[in-house]
Design a protein around this motif. Structure first.
Motif, PDB file in Angstrom:
ATOM      1  N   ALA A  83      16.685 -24.194 -15.171  1.00  0.00           N
ATOM      2  CA  ALA A  83      16.122 -23.246 -16.141  1.00  0.00           C
ATOM      3  C   ALA A  83      16.982 -21.997 -16.286  1.00  0.00           C
ATOM      4  N   GLY A  84      18.073 -21.935 -15.572  1.00  0.00           N
ATOM      5  CA  GLY A  84      18.941 -20.764 -15.654  1.00  0.00           C
ATOM      6  C   GLY A  84      18.366 -19.548 -14.929  1.00  0.00           C
ATOM      7  N   ALA A  85      17.404 -19.790 -14.028  1.00  0.00           N
ATOM      8  CA  ALA A  85      16.798 -18.669 -13.283  1.00  0.00           C
ATOM      9  C   ALA A  85      17.562 -18.450 -11.974  1.00  0.00           C
ATOM     10  N   LYS A  86      17.261 -17.338 -11.338  1.00  0.00           N
ATOM     11  CA  LYS A  86      17.854 -17.045 -10.025  1.00  0.00           C
ATOM     12  C   LYS A  86      17.117 -17.832  -8.942  1.00  0.00           C
ATOM     13  N   PRO A  87      17.766 -18.109  -7.845  1.00  0.00           N
ATOM     14  CA  PRO A  87      17.013 -18.706  -6.734  1.00  0.00           C
ATOM     15  C   PRO A  87      16.141 -17.643  -6.060  1.00  0.00           C
ATOM     16  N   PHE A  88      15.253 -18.085  -5.176  1.00  0.00           N
ATOM     17  CA  PHE A  88      14.465 -17.138  -4.384  1.00  0.00           C
ATOM     18  C   PHE A  88      15.123 -16.962  -3.020  1.00  0.00           C
ATOM     19  N   THR A  89      14.624 -15.957  -2.308  1.00  0.00           N
ATOM     20  CA  THR A  89      15.034 -15.769  -0.917  1.00  0.00           C
ATOM     21  C   THR A  89      14.119 -16.628  -0.046  1.00  0.00           C
ATOM     22  N   VAL A  90      14.691 -17.351   0.898  1.00  0.00           N
ATOM     23  CA  VAL A  90      13.890 -18.166   1.824  1.00  0.00           C
ATOM     24  C   VAL A  90      13.791 -17.406   3.144  1.00  0.00           C
ATOM     25  N   LEU A  91      12.579 -17.015   3.494  1.00  0.00           N
ATOM     26  CA  LEU A  91      12.381 -16.175   4.675  1.00  0.00           C
ATOM     27  C   LEU A  91      11.596 -16.962   5.726  1.00  0.00           C
ATOM     28  N   ASN A 146      19.027  -9.257   3.836  1.00  0.00           N
ATOM     29  CA  ASN A 146      19.867 -10.057   2.951  1.00  0.00           C
ATOM     30  C   ASN A 146      18.948 -10.834   2.015  1.00  0.00           C
ATOM     31  N   PHE A 147      18.583 -10.192   0.888  1.00  0.00           N
ATOM     32  CA  PHE A 147      17.639 -10.788  -0.058  1.00  0.00           C
ATOM     33  C   PHE A 147      18.323 -10.937  -1.414  1.00  0.00           C
ATOM     34  N   VAL A 148      17.946 -11.962  -2.158  1.00  0.00           N
ATOM     35  CA  VAL A 148      18.520 -12.157  -3.488  1.00  0.00           C
ATOM     36  C   VAL A 148      18.241 -10.903  -4.331  1.00  0.00           C
ATOM     37  N   ASP A 149      19.274 -10.326  -4.889  1.00  0.00           N
ATOM     38  CA  ASP A 149      19.170  -9.089  -5.703  1.00  0.00           C
ATOM     39  C   ASP A 149      18.484  -7.939  -4.965  1.00  0.00           C
ATOM     40  N   ASP A 150      18.504  -7.975  -3.645  1.00  0.00           N
ATOM     41  CA  ASP A 150      17.858  -6.932  -2.827  1.00  0.00           C
ATOM     42  C   ASP A 150      16.368  -6.782  -3.113  1.00  0.00           C
ATOM     43  N   LEU A 151      15.756  -7.826  -3.643  1.00  0.00           N
ATOM     44  CA  LEU A 151      14.341  -7.709  -4.006  1.00  0.00           C
ATOM     45  C   LEU A 151      13.458  -8.107  -2.835  1.00  0.00           C
ATOM     46  N   ARG A 152      12.692  -7.139  -2.350  1.00  0.00           N
ATOM     47  CA  ARG A 152      11.762  -7.396  -1.257  1.00  0.00           C
ATOM     48  C   ARG A 152      10.750  -6.262  -1.175  1.00  0.00           C
ATOM     49  N   PRO A 153       9.610  -6.509  -0.495  1.00  0.00           N
ATOM     50  CA  PRO A 153       8.672  -5.409  -0.266  1.00  0.00           C
ATOM     51  C   PRO A 153       9.354  -4.351   0.593  1.00  0.00           C
ATOM     52  N   ASP A 154       8.791  -3.160   0.609  1.00  0.00           N
ATOM     53  CA  ASP A 154       9.395  -2.056   1.358  1.00  0.00           C
ATOM     54  C   ASP A 154       9.054  -2.205   2.848  1.00  0.00           C
ATOM     55  N   GLU A 160       0.838  -1.207   0.000  1.00  0.00           N
ATOM     56  CA  GLU A 160       0.000   0.000   0.000  1.00  0.00           C
ATOM     57  C   GLU A 160       0.867   1.250   0.000  1.00  0.00           C
ATOM     58  N   LYS A 161       1.945   1.193   0.776  1.00  0.00           N
ATOM     59  CA  LYS A 161       2.810   2.366   0.914  1.00  0.00           C
ATOM     60  C   LYS A 161       3.679   2.590  -0.301  1.00  0.00           C
ATOM     61  N   SER A 162       4.329   1.497  -0.745  1.00  0.00           N
ATOM     62  CA  SER A 162       5.388   1.691  -1.743  1.00  0.00           C
ATOM     63  C   SER A 162       5.186   0.891  -3.016  1.00  0.00           C
ATOM     64  N   GLY A 163       4.064   0.178  -3.142  1.00  0.00           N
ATOM     65  CA  GLY A 163       3.806  -0.593  -4.356  1.00  0.00           C
ATOM     66  C   GLY A 163       4.633  -1.869  -4.433  1.00  0.00           C
ATOM     67  N   GLY A 164       4.721  -2.430  -5.633  1.00  0.00           N
ATOM     68  CA  GLY A 164       5.473  -3.678  -5.828  1.00  0.00           C
ATOM     69  C   GLY A 164       4.514  -4.842  -6.012  1.00  0.00           C
ATOM     70  N   ASP A 165       4.989  -5.829  -6.770  1.00  0.00           N
ATOM     71  CA  ASP A 165       4.163  -7.019  -7.005  1.00  0.00           C
ATOM     72  C   ASP A 165       4.520  -8.097  -5.992  1.00  0.00           C
ATOM     73  N   TRP A 166       4.005  -7.913  -4.792  1.00  0.00           N
ATOM     74  CA  TRP A 166       4.337  -8.846  -3.716  1.00  0.00           C
ATOM     75  C   TRP A 166       3.114  -9.578  -3.200  1.00  0.00           C
ATOM     76  N   GLY A 167       2.131  -9.760  -4.064  1.00  0.00           N
ATOM     77  CA  GLY A 167       0.970 -10.567  -3.672  1.00  0.00           C
ATOM     78  C   GLY A 167       1.431 -11.973  -3.278  1.00  0.00           C
ATOM     79  N   ILE A 168       0.609 -12.638  -2.477  1.00  0.00           N
ATOM     80  CA  ILE A 168       1.032 -13.917  -1.869  1.00  0.00           C
ATOM     81  C   ILE A 168       0.175 -15.078  -2.359  1.00  0.00           C
ATOM     82  N   VAL A 169       0.832 -16.149  -2.776  1.00  0.00           N
ATOM     83  CA  VAL A 169       0.131 -17.423  -2.970  1.00  0.00           C
ATOM     84  C   VAL A 169       0.417 -18.268  -1.735  1.00  0.00           C
TER      85      VAL A 169
END
Ligand code: CS2
Length: 482
Positions: free
Chosen positions: A166-174, A256-264, A42-51
Protein backbone atom coordinates in the motif's frame (compact mmCIF):
# COMPACT_ATOMS: atom_id res chain seq x y z
CA UNK A 1 -18.39 -14.69 43.64
CA UNK A 2 -20.29 -11.66 44.99
CA UNK A 3 -23.39 -11.56 42.77
CA UNK A 4 -24.81 -8.25 43.97
CA UNK A 5 -21.91 -6.17 42.72
CA UNK A 6 -22.22 -3.95 39.69
CA UNK A 7 -19.70 -4.66 37.03
CA UNK A 8 -16.70 -2.37 36.48
CA UNK A 9 -17.26 0.12 33.64
CA UNK A 10 -14.79 2.26 31.79
CA UNK A 11 -14.60 5.75 33.33
CA UNK A 12 -16.39 8.31 31.23
CA UNK A 13 -13.37 10.13 29.80
CA UNK A 14 -12.57 10.84 26.13
CA UNK A 15 -10.79 8.00 24.40
CA UNK A 16 -7.52 8.66 22.57
CA UNK A 17 -7.07 7.37 19.05
CA UNK A 18 -5.39 4.02 18.57
CA UNK A 19 -1.71 3.91 17.71
CA UNK A 20 -0.59 0.60 19.18
CA UNK A 21 -1.62 -2.98 18.53
CA UNK A 22 -0.59 -5.42 21.21
CA UNK A 23 -0.18 -9.12 20.40
CA UNK A 24 -0.68 -11.56 23.29
CA UNK A 25 -2.82 -9.78 25.84
CA UNK A 26 -1.76 -11.40 29.11
CA UNK A 27 -1.62 -10.12 32.67
CA UNK A 28 2.00 -8.99 32.40
CA UNK A 29 1.44 -6.42 29.67
CA UNK A 30 -1.72 -5.12 31.29
CA UNK A 31 0.24 -4.57 34.53
CA UNK A 32 3.35 -3.12 32.86
CA UNK A 33 3.51 -1.71 29.31
CA UNK A 34 -0.16 -0.69 29.17
CA UNK A 35 0.18 1.30 32.40
CA UNK A 36 3.31 3.11 31.23
CA UNK A 37 1.59 3.97 27.93
CA UNK A 38 -1.54 5.22 29.70
CA UNK A 39 0.61 7.40 31.95
CA UNK A 40 2.63 8.74 29.00
CA UNK A 41 -0.59 9.82 27.27
CA UNK A 42 -1.89 11.43 30.44
CA UNK A 43 1.33 13.41 30.70
CA UNK A 44 2.07 14.31 27.12
CA UNK A 45 -0.95 13.31 25.02
CA UNK A 46 -0.76 11.43 21.71
CA UNK A 47 -2.99 8.87 20.05
CA UNK A 48 -1.47 5.78 21.57
CA UNK A 49 -4.57 3.87 22.58
CA UNK A 50 -4.13 0.10 22.39
CA UNK A 51 -5.99 -2.60 20.50
CA UNK A 52 -5.23 -5.91 22.18
CA UNK A 53 -5.07 -9.16 20.26
CA UNK A 54 -5.47 -12.59 21.82
CA UNK A 55 -3.74 -15.11 19.62
CA UNK A 56 -5.26 -18.22 21.13
CA UNK A 57 -8.31 -17.95 23.37
CA UNK A 58 -11.30 -15.59 23.57
CA UNK A 59 -11.33 -15.51 27.41
CA UNK A 60 -9.70 -12.11 27.90
CA UNK A 61 -11.94 -10.41 25.33
CA UNK A 62 -15.02 -12.03 26.87
CA UNK A 63 -14.07 -10.84 30.35
CA UNK A 64 -13.06 -7.33 29.32
CA UNK A 65 -15.75 -6.48 26.78
CA UNK A 66 -18.59 -6.03 29.33
CA UNK A 67 -16.22 -3.63 31.14
CA UNK A 68 -15.59 -1.70 27.93
CA UNK A 69 -12.01 -3.07 28.15
CA UNK A 70 -11.19 -1.26 31.41
CA UNK A 71 -9.66 -3.24 34.25
CA UNK A 72 -8.15 -2.77 37.68
CA UNK A 73 -4.41 -3.05 38.28
CA UNK A 74 -3.78 -3.79 41.94
CA UNK A 75 -0.43 -2.99 43.46
CA UNK A 76 0.43 -5.49 46.18
CA UNK A 77 2.86 -3.79 48.49
CA UNK A 78 3.99 -4.64 51.98
CA UNK A 79 1.86 -1.70 53.14
CA UNK A 80 -1.36 -2.96 51.55
CA UNK A 81 -3.15 -2.99 48.21
CA UNK A 82 -3.58 -0.04 45.87
CA UNK A 83 -6.07 -0.47 43.02
CA UNK A 84 -6.18 1.78 39.94
CA UNK A 85 -8.42 1.63 36.87
CA UNK A 86 -6.63 1.32 33.53
CA UNK A 87 -8.64 2.26 30.45
CA UNK A 88 -6.05 2.51 27.70
CA UNK A 89 -7.32 -0.54 25.79
CA UNK A 90 -10.01 0.31 23.27
CA UNK A 91 -10.79 -3.13 21.88
CA UNK A 92 -9.66 -6.75 22.00
CA UNK A 93 -9.63 -8.97 18.91
CA UNK A 94 -9.43 -12.74 18.99
CA UNK A 95 -7.18 -13.85 16.16
CA UNK A 96 -8.50 -17.38 15.54
CA UNK A 97 -12.07 -16.01 15.24
CA UNK A 98 -11.17 -13.32 12.73
CA UNK A 99 -7.56 -13.18 11.55
CA UNK A 100 -8.51 -10.71 8.84
CA UNK A 101 -9.66 -8.13 11.41
CA UNK A 102 -6.24 -8.45 13.06
CA UNK A 103 -4.43 -7.97 9.74
CA UNK A 104 -6.65 -4.97 9.03
CA UNK A 105 -5.81 -3.14 12.25
CA UNK A 106 -2.11 -3.98 11.84
CA UNK A 107 -2.20 -2.57 8.33
CA UNK A 108 -3.82 0.82 8.95
CA UNK A 109 -1.20 3.58 8.80
CA UNK A 110 -2.29 4.95 12.21
CA UNK A 111 -0.88 1.79 13.81
CA UNK A 112 2.68 2.88 14.46
CA UNK A 113 3.83 0.38 17.05
CA UNK A 114 3.16 -3.30 17.60
CA UNK A 115 4.01 -4.43 21.10
CA UNK A 116 4.30 -8.12 21.92
CA UNK A 117 4.08 -10.37 24.96
CA UNK A 118 3.52 -13.79 23.45
CA UNK A 119 5.88 -15.59 25.89
CA UNK A 120 9.12 -17.22 24.85
CA UNK A 121 7.46 -20.05 22.95
CA UNK A 122 5.29 -17.64 20.95
CA UNK A 123 8.16 -16.67 18.66
CA UNK A 124 8.31 -20.16 17.11
CA UNK A 125 12.08 -20.12 17.28
CA UNK A 126 14.79 -22.41 18.47
CA UNK A 127 15.82 -21.21 21.94
CA UNK A 128 19.45 -22.36 21.66
CA UNK A 129 20.12 -20.49 18.39
CA UNK A 130 17.39 -17.84 18.21
CA UNK A 131 16.49 -18.91 14.65
CA UNK A 132 13.03 -19.45 13.20
CA UNK A 133 11.76 -22.99 13.62
CA UNK A 134 10.59 -23.62 10.08
CA UNK A 135 9.02 -26.92 11.08
CA UNK A 136 6.76 -25.32 13.66
CA UNK A 137 3.18 -26.21 12.62
CA UNK A 138 2.02 -22.57 12.93
CA UNK A 139 4.91 -21.33 10.78
CA UNK A 140 4.18 -23.93 8.12
CA UNK A 141 0.55 -22.91 8.23
CA UNK A 142 1.35 -19.20 8.01
CA UNK A 143 3.68 -19.64 5.06
CA UNK A 144 0.87 -21.40 3.21
CA UNK A 145 -2.04 -19.12 4.25
CA UNK A 146 -1.23 -15.43 3.72
CA UNK A 147 -4.72 -14.20 4.61
CA UNK A 148 -5.17 -16.05 7.89
CA UNK A 149 -2.03 -16.33 9.98
CA UNK A 150 -1.93 -18.01 13.38
CA UNK A 151 1.44 -17.01 14.83
CA UNK A 152 2.64 -13.59 15.96
CA UNK A 153 5.44 -13.81 13.39
CA UNK A 154 2.94 -14.63 10.63
CA UNK A 155 0.78 -11.64 11.57
CA UNK A 156 3.75 -9.28 11.67
CA UNK A 157 5.12 -10.32 8.29
CA UNK A 158 1.76 -10.50 6.50
CA UNK A 159 0.79 -7.07 7.83
CA UNK A 160 4.15 -5.60 6.82
CA UNK A 161 3.65 -7.14 3.39
CA UNK A 162 0.34 -5.34 3.08
CA UNK A 163 1.77 -2.05 4.29
CA UNK A 164 4.54 -2.26 1.74
CA UNK A 165 2.08 -3.02 -1.06
CA UNK A 166 0.00 0.00 0.00
CA UNK A 167 3.03 2.28 -0.01
CA UNK A 168 2.73 2.82 3.76
CA UNK A 169 5.53 2.88 6.32
CA UNK A 170 6.22 -0.17 8.43
CA UNK A 171 5.50 -0.14 12.17
CA UNK A 172 7.95 -0.44 15.02
CA UNK A 173 7.99 -3.93 16.56
CA UNK A 174 8.46 -3.64 20.31
CA UNK A 175 9.07 -7.02 21.89
CA UNK A 176 8.30 -7.10 25.63
CA UNK A 177 9.19 -10.73 26.30
CA UNK A 178 12.07 -12.09 28.33
CA UNK A 179 14.27 -13.06 25.41
CA UNK A 180 17.91 -12.02 25.21
CA UNK A 181 18.38 -9.06 22.88
CA UNK A 182 14.72 -9.49 22.17
CA UNK A 183 14.45 -6.89 19.39
CA UNK A 184 17.40 -8.29 17.51
CA UNK A 185 16.15 -11.87 17.86
CA UNK A 186 12.62 -11.02 16.73
CA UNK A 187 14.03 -9.02 13.82
CA UNK A 188 16.03 -12.08 12.76
CA UNK A 189 12.99 -14.34 12.98
CA UNK A 190 10.78 -11.87 11.08
CA UNK A 191 13.40 -11.41 8.35
CA UNK A 192 13.84 -15.14 7.99
CA UNK A 193 10.08 -15.67 7.60
CA UNK A 194 9.77 -12.68 5.25
CA UNK A 195 12.64 -14.02 3.13
CA UNK A 196 10.67 -17.23 2.65
CA UNK A 197 7.72 -15.15 1.40
CA UNK A 198 9.50 -12.59 -0.76
CA UNK A 199 13.13 -11.48 -0.67
CA UNK A 200 12.16 -7.92 -1.60
CA UNK A 201 9.87 -7.79 1.41
CA UNK A 202 12.66 -8.96 3.70
CA UNK A 203 14.95 -6.25 2.34
CA UNK A 204 12.29 -3.58 2.81
CA UNK A 205 11.67 -4.65 6.41
CA UNK A 206 15.39 -4.74 7.08
CA UNK A 207 15.82 -1.21 5.75
CA UNK A 208 12.64 0.48 6.97
CA UNK A 209 11.24 -1.20 10.09
CA UNK A 210 12.58 -0.89 13.62
CA UNK A 211 12.91 -3.57 16.30
CA UNK A 212 14.16 -1.87 19.45
CA UNK A 213 15.24 -4.28 22.17
CA UNK A 214 13.68 -3.83 25.59
CA UNK A 215 14.15 -5.01 29.13
CA UNK A 216 10.86 -5.40 30.97
CA UNK A 217 10.45 -6.05 34.65
CA UNK A 218 7.55 -6.38 37.04
CA UNK A 219 6.44 -9.44 38.96
CA UNK A 220 2.85 -10.22 37.99
CA UNK A 221 1.52 -13.49 39.38
CA UNK A 222 -1.56 -15.01 37.76
CA UNK A 223 -4.80 -13.55 39.16
CA UNK A 224 -6.60 -16.02 41.43
CA UNK A 225 -10.37 -16.24 42.09
CA UNK A 226 -9.78 -15.04 45.67
CA UNK A 227 -8.06 -11.89 44.31
CA UNK A 228 -11.20 -11.06 42.32
CA UNK A 229 -13.40 -11.52 45.36
CA UNK A 230 -11.15 -9.53 47.67
CA UNK A 231 -11.05 -6.65 45.22
CA UNK A 232 -14.84 -6.68 44.75
CA UNK A 233 -15.30 -6.65 48.54
CA UNK A 234 -12.99 -3.71 48.84
CA UNK A 235 -14.27 -1.54 45.99
CA UNK A 236 -17.87 -2.65 45.75
CA UNK A 237 -17.39 -3.13 42.00
CA UNK A 238 -16.87 -6.44 40.26
CA UNK A 239 -13.91 -6.65 37.88
CA UNK A 240 -13.63 -10.13 36.43
CA UNK A 241 -10.18 -9.52 35.00
CA UNK A 242 -8.00 -7.49 37.36
CA UNK A 243 -4.22 -7.84 37.36
CA UNK A 244 -2.06 -8.11 40.48
CA UNK A 245 1.44 -6.69 40.56
CA UNK A 246 4.29 -5.72 42.83
CA UNK A 247 5.17 -2.03 43.35
CA UNK A 248 8.47 -2.28 41.45
CA UNK A 249 8.60 -1.74 37.71
CA UNK A 250 11.31 -1.10 35.16
CA UNK A 251 11.30 -0.69 31.40
CA UNK A 252 14.48 -0.03 29.45
CA UNK A 253 13.94 0.60 25.75
CA UNK A 254 16.30 1.23 22.86
CA UNK A 255 15.26 4.56 21.43
CA UNK A 256 14.89 3.37 17.87
CA UNK A 257 11.37 3.85 16.50
CA UNK A 258 10.17 4.30 12.92
CA UNK A 259 10.08 8.09 12.32
CA UNK A 260 10.75 8.54 16.06
CA UNK A 261 7.05 8.01 16.67
CA UNK A 262 6.30 6.75 20.16
CA UNK A 263 4.49 7.72 23.36
CA UNK A 264 6.45 10.02 25.66
CA UNK A 265 7.85 7.08 27.60
CA UNK A 266 10.78 9.03 28.99
CA UNK A 267 8.33 11.28 30.89
CA UNK A 268 7.04 8.35 32.95
CA UNK A 269 10.25 6.67 34.00
CA UNK A 270 11.06 4.45 31.02
CA UNK A 271 14.81 4.44 30.47
CA UNK A 272 15.53 5.17 26.81
CA UNK A 273 19.01 3.95 25.95
CA UNK A 274 21.25 3.20 22.99
CA UNK A 275 22.03 -0.38 23.96
CA UNK A 276 19.76 -2.48 26.13
CA UNK A 277 21.98 -5.59 26.18
CA UNK A 278 23.65 -5.04 29.58
CA UNK A 279 20.25 -4.38 31.20
CA UNK A 280 18.73 -7.46 29.61
CA UNK A 281 21.60 -9.66 30.71
CA UNK A 282 21.39 -8.32 34.21
CA UNK A 283 17.66 -8.87 34.47
CA UNK A 284 17.42 -12.21 32.70
CA UNK A 285 20.31 -13.69 34.63
CA UNK A 286 19.86 -12.13 38.08
CA UNK A 287 16.07 -12.18 38.22
CA UNK A 288 14.74 -14.75 35.81
CA UNK A 289 17.71 -17.10 36.28
CA UNK A 290 17.17 -17.29 40.03
CA UNK A 291 13.39 -17.30 39.63
CA UNK A 292 13.63 -20.46 37.54
CA UNK A 293 16.21 -22.00 39.88
CA UNK A 294 13.98 -21.36 42.90
CA UNK A 295 10.94 -22.55 40.94
CA UNK A 296 12.31 -26.03 40.16
CA UNK A 297 14.11 -26.62 43.44
CA UNK A 298 11.36 -24.95 45.48
CA UNK A 299 8.63 -26.93 43.76
CA UNK A 300 10.45 -30.21 44.36
CA UNK A 301 10.98 -29.23 48.00
CA UNK A 302 7.24 -28.69 48.37
CA UNK A 303 7.11 -24.87 48.34
CA UNK A 304 4.11 -23.31 46.65
CA UNK A 305 5.34 -19.78 45.98
CA UNK A 306 8.58 -17.87 45.59
CA UNK A 307 7.97 -15.97 48.82
CA UNK A 308 7.45 -19.29 50.66
CA UNK A 309 10.64 -20.61 49.07
CA UNK A 310 12.84 -17.70 50.15
CA UNK A 311 11.23 -17.71 53.62
CA UNK A 312 13.00 -21.09 53.97
CA UNK A 313 16.53 -20.20 55.17
CA UNK A 314 18.09 -22.92 53.01
CA UNK A 315 16.77 -21.30 49.84
CA UNK A 316 17.43 -17.77 51.06
CA UNK A 317 21.11 -18.64 51.51
CA UNK A 318 21.13 -20.50 48.21
CA UNK A 319 19.78 -17.63 46.12
CA UNK A 320 22.18 -15.17 47.70
CA UNK A 321 25.01 -17.50 46.84
CA UNK A 322 23.82 -17.84 43.26
CA UNK A 323 24.04 -14.07 42.88
CA UNK A 324 27.30 -13.44 44.67
CA UNK A 325 29.32 -16.50 43.64
CA UNK A 326 27.94 -17.53 40.28
CA UNK A 327 25.91 -14.94 38.38
CA UNK A 328 27.44 -11.56 39.21
CA UNK A 329 31.09 -12.63 38.73
CA UNK A 330 30.47 -13.20 35.00
CA UNK A 331 28.15 -10.25 34.43
CA UNK A 332 28.90 -6.76 33.11
CA UNK A 333 26.86 -4.19 35.01
CA UNK A 334 24.95 -1.59 33.00
CA UNK A 335 26.38 1.90 33.38
CA UNK A 336 25.92 3.23 36.91
CA UNK A 337 24.27 0.10 38.31
CA UNK A 338 25.52 -1.49 41.53
CA UNK A 339 24.80 -5.19 41.13
CA UNK A 340 25.04 -5.82 44.88
CA UNK A 341 22.26 -3.32 45.52
CA UNK A 342 20.29 -4.68 42.55
CA UNK A 343 20.35 -8.25 43.83
CA UNK A 344 19.53 -7.19 47.41
CA UNK A 345 16.45 -5.44 46.12
CA UNK A 346 15.55 -8.59 44.15
CA UNK A 347 15.60 -10.53 47.38
CA UNK A 348 13.20 -8.05 48.98
CA UNK A 349 10.90 -8.37 45.98
CA UNK A 350 10.91 -12.17 46.18
CA UNK A 351 10.22 -12.07 49.91
CA UNK A 352 7.11 -9.82 49.51
CA UNK A 353 4.46 -12.09 51.08
CA UNK A 354 1.64 -10.26 49.29
CA UNK A 355 2.88 -11.67 45.98
CA UNK A 356 1.72 -15.29 45.73
CA UNK A 357 3.75 -16.19 42.66
CA UNK A 358 3.56 -19.94 42.29
CA UNK A 359 6.71 -21.95 41.65
CA UNK A 360 4.62 -24.04 39.27
CA UNK A 361 3.76 -20.97 37.18
CA UNK A 362 7.40 -19.96 36.79
CA UNK A 363 8.41 -23.57 36.10
CA UNK A 364 6.31 -23.50 32.93
CA UNK A 365 8.04 -23.58 29.54
CA UNK A 366 11.48 -24.27 30.98
CA UNK A 367 12.75 -25.52 27.62
CA UNK A 368 12.23 -22.01 26.27
CA UNK A 369 13.64 -20.22 29.29
CA UNK A 370 16.77 -22.07 30.41
CA UNK A 371 19.14 -20.85 27.66
CA UNK A 372 18.84 -17.10 28.31
CA UNK A 373 18.25 -17.40 32.03
CA UNK A 374 20.81 -19.97 33.14
CA UNK A 375 22.84 -21.59 30.36
CA UNK A 376 24.61 -18.38 29.30
CA UNK A 377 25.94 -17.84 32.82
CA UNK A 378 26.96 -21.50 33.06
CA UNK A 379 28.81 -21.44 29.76
CA UNK A 380 30.67 -18.24 30.59
CA UNK A 381 31.57 -19.54 34.04
CA UNK A 382 32.99 -22.74 32.59
CA UNK A 383 35.00 -20.75 30.07
CA UNK A 384 36.38 -18.67 32.92
CA UNK A 385 37.38 -21.87 34.74
CA UNK A 386 34.58 -21.69 37.32
CA UNK A 387 32.11 -24.48 38.15
CA UNK A 388 28.68 -22.93 38.93
CA UNK A 389 27.37 -25.73 41.15
CA UNK A 390 24.21 -23.94 42.25
CA UNK A 391 23.00 -23.29 38.71
CA UNK A 392 23.98 -26.82 37.73
CA UNK A 393 21.80 -28.08 40.57
CA UNK A 394 18.98 -25.93 39.18
CA UNK A 395 19.39 -27.54 35.74
CA UNK A 396 19.34 -30.97 37.39
CA UNK A 397 16.13 -29.94 39.20
CA UNK A 398 14.59 -28.94 35.86
CA UNK A 399 15.58 -32.39 34.51
CA UNK A 400 13.95 -34.03 37.50
CA UNK A 401 10.87 -31.81 37.09
CA UNK A 402 10.32 -32.63 33.42
CA UNK A 403 10.61 -36.31 34.35
CA UNK A 404 7.08 -35.71 35.64
CA UNK A 405 7.17 -37.16 39.21
CA UNK A 406 7.79 -35.20 42.38
CA UNK A 407 9.70 -36.33 45.46
CA UNK A 408 6.64 -38.10 46.83
CA UNK A 409 6.10 -39.93 43.55
CA UNK A 410 3.11 -37.73 42.66
CA UNK A 411 2.66 -36.60 39.04
CA UNK A 412 3.77 -33.08 38.12
CA UNK A 413 1.62 -31.11 35.67
CA UNK A 414 4.49 -30.15 33.37
CA UNK A 415 3.51 -27.36 30.94
CA UNK A 416 6.06 -26.99 28.19
CA UNK A 417 5.90 -27.16 24.40
CA UNK A 418 8.48 -29.96 24.62
CA UNK A 419 6.85 -31.71 27.62
CA UNK A 420 6.04 -34.95 25.77
CA UNK A 421 9.46 -35.18 24.13
CA UNK A 422 11.28 -34.48 27.40
CA UNK A 423 9.16 -36.96 29.33
CA UNK A 424 9.78 -39.66 26.73
CA UNK A 425 13.54 -39.05 26.85
CA UNK A 426 13.56 -39.21 30.62
CA UNK A 427 11.37 -42.32 30.77
CA UNK A 428 13.41 -44.04 28.08
CA UNK A 429 16.64 -43.74 30.07
CA UNK A 430 17.70 -45.64 33.17
CA UNK A 431 19.61 -44.03 36.02
CA UNK A 432 21.03 -40.56 36.53
CA UNK A 433 23.78 -40.77 33.95
CA UNK A 434 21.55 -41.94 31.11
CA UNK A 435 18.72 -39.53 31.93
CA UNK A 436 21.06 -36.54 32.07
CA UNK A 437 22.66 -37.58 28.77
CA UNK A 438 19.31 -38.01 27.09
CA UNK A 439 18.10 -34.56 28.12
CA UNK A 440 21.42 -32.84 27.41
CA UNK A 441 21.11 -34.21 23.88
CA UNK A 442 18.16 -31.90 23.13
CA UNK A 443 19.97 -29.47 20.83
CA UNK A 444 17.05 -27.02 20.78
CA UNK A 445 17.92 -26.26 24.42
CA UNK A 446 21.56 -27.15 25.05
CA UNK A 447 24.24 -25.85 22.70
CA UNK A 448 26.67 -28.59 21.64
CA UNK A 449 29.68 -27.05 23.37
CA UNK A 450 27.87 -27.07 26.68
CA UNK A 451 26.39 -30.55 26.28
CA UNK A 452 29.84 -31.80 25.34
CA UNK A 453 31.65 -30.24 28.32
CA UNK A 454 32.84 -33.26 30.35
CA UNK A 455 33.23 -31.61 33.76
CA UNK A 456 29.84 -29.90 33.45
CA UNK A 457 28.16 -33.15 32.53
CA UNK A 458 29.78 -34.94 35.44
CA UNK A 459 28.64 -32.23 37.90
CA UNK A 460 25.14 -32.40 36.46
CA UNK A 461 24.94 -36.18 36.86
CA UNK A 462 26.12 -35.84 40.45
CA UNK A 463 23.48 -33.21 41.17
CA UNK A 464 20.75 -35.25 39.54
CA UNK A 465 21.73 -38.31 41.52
CA UNK A 466 21.77 -36.23 44.69
CA UNK A 467 18.26 -34.97 43.98
CA UNK A 468 17.02 -38.56 43.69
CA UNK A 469 18.88 -39.76 46.77
CA UNK A 470 18.60 -36.82 49.14
CA UNK A 471 15.92 -34.55 47.75
CA UNK A 472 15.97 -30.92 46.65
CA UNK A 473 16.19 -29.24 50.04
CA UNK A 474 19.17 -31.28 51.27
CA UNK A 475 21.01 -30.88 47.98
CA UNK A 476 20.38 -27.13 48.03
CA UNK A 477 21.84 -26.99 51.52
CA UNK A 478 24.88 -29.05 50.47
CA UNK A 479 25.62 -26.85 47.45
CA UNK A 480 25.21 -23.66 49.45
CA UNK A 481 27.57 -24.83 52.16
CA UNK A 482 30.16 -26.41 49.87
C1 CS2 B 1 8.97 -15.28 35.70
C2 CS2 B 1 8.76 -13.93 35.04
O1 CS2 B 1 7.18 -16.62 35.04
C3 CS2 B 1 8.38 -16.41 34.92
O2 CS2 B 1 9.08 -17.13 34.22
O3 CS2 B 1 10.34 -15.48 35.91
O4 CS2 B 1 7.47 -13.79 34.58
C4 CS2 B 1 9.12 -12.77 35.98
O5 CS2 B 1 8.21 -12.68 37.04
C5 CS2 B 1 9.16 -11.45 35.24
O6 CS2 B 1 10.04 -11.55 34.17
C6 CS2 B 1 9.57 -10.32 36.17
O7 CS2 B 1 9.84 -9.19 35.44
Amino acid sequence: MPADRSRLRRPDVPRAGTGIVHLGLGAFYRAHGAIYIAEAMEKSGGDWGIVGVSLVRPDQRDLLRPQDFAYTAVELGPGGEKPQIVSVISNVLVAPEDPKAVLDVLSVPTTRIVTLTVTEKGYCHEPSTGRLNRDHPDIRHDLASPGAPKSAIGFLVRALERRRAAGAKPFTVLCCDNLPENGRVVRGIVLEFAGLVDQGLAEWIEAEAAFPSTMVDRIVPATKPEDIERLADRTGVLDLSPVMHEPFRQWVVEDNFVDDLRPDLGAVGVELVLDVTPYEHMKLRCLNGTHSSLAYLGYLAGHETISDTVADPVFAAFVRRLWSNEIVPVLHAPPGVDLGAYTSSLFERYANPAIRHRTWQIAMDGSQKLPQRILGTVMESLTAGRMPRGLILAIAAWMRYVGGLDEKGQPIDVRDPLAAELRALSDGAVGAEEKVSALLGVGKIFPADLAGHAAFREALVKSYRGLIEKGAREMTKDVTNA
